[in-house]
Design a protein around this motif. Structure first.
Motif, short mmCIF file in Angstrom:
data_model
loop_
_atom_site.label_atom_id
_atom_site.label_comp_id
_atom_site.label_asym_id
_atom_site.label_seq_id
_atom_site.Cartn_x
_atom_site.Cartn_y
_atom_site.Cartn_z
N ASP A 59 35.17 65.45 32.43
CA ASP A 59 34.59 66.66 31.73
C ASP A 59 33.30 67.00 32.50
O ASP A 59 33.16 68.27 33.11
N ASP A 60 32.51 66.01 33.15
CA ASP A 60 31.26 66.35 33.88
C ASP A 60 31.72 67.11 35.26
O ASP A 60 30.99 67.96 35.58
N ALA A 63 32.85 70.68 34.70
CA ALA A 63 31.68 71.54 34.41
C ALA A 63 31.13 71.91 35.79
O ALA A 63 31.03 72.96 36.27
N ARG A 64 31.02 70.92 36.70
CA ARG A 64 30.48 71.15 38.09
C ARG A 64 31.28 71.99 38.87
O ARG A 64 30.85 72.88 39.39
N SER A 66 33.42 74.12 37.74
CA SER A 66 33.69 75.40 37.39
C SER A 66 32.51 76.07 37.94
O SER A 66 32.73 77.36 38.36
#
Length: 80
Positions: A59-60, A63-64, A66
């Motif tokens: 998920d980290d 997020a980056r 995105s």
């Protein structure tokens, strides 16, 4: 890109293309090093994603990613 949905290795490949273009345009050595670090991470994730179709990045990372794709969209519209 508030509702980003990971679409597979093509998303990562698009981000790689953006950072390669950014790297080519950059003249500041520190910025180039930072871009190279991002490219290394992206290429590692791309390799994993293309080797295993069921692979889903953390998920980290997503997020980056995105944020990278949002910046790539902004770059595309400012260059066009």
């Amino acid at each position: 890109m508030s509702e980003y949905s990971y679409q597979g290795p093509a998303d990562i490949d698009r981000a790689i293309g953006f950072f390669v273009a950014l790297d080519d345009a950059q003249r500041n050595a520190l910025e180039v090093l930072q871009i190279d670090q991002v490219l290394e991470e992206l290429q590692g994730e791309y390799t994993k994603a293309t080797a295993d179709s069921s692979y889903r990045p953390s998920d980290d990372f997503l997020a980056r990613l995105s944020g990278y794709l949002e910046r790539a969209d902004d770059w595309d519209t400012s260059v066009a």
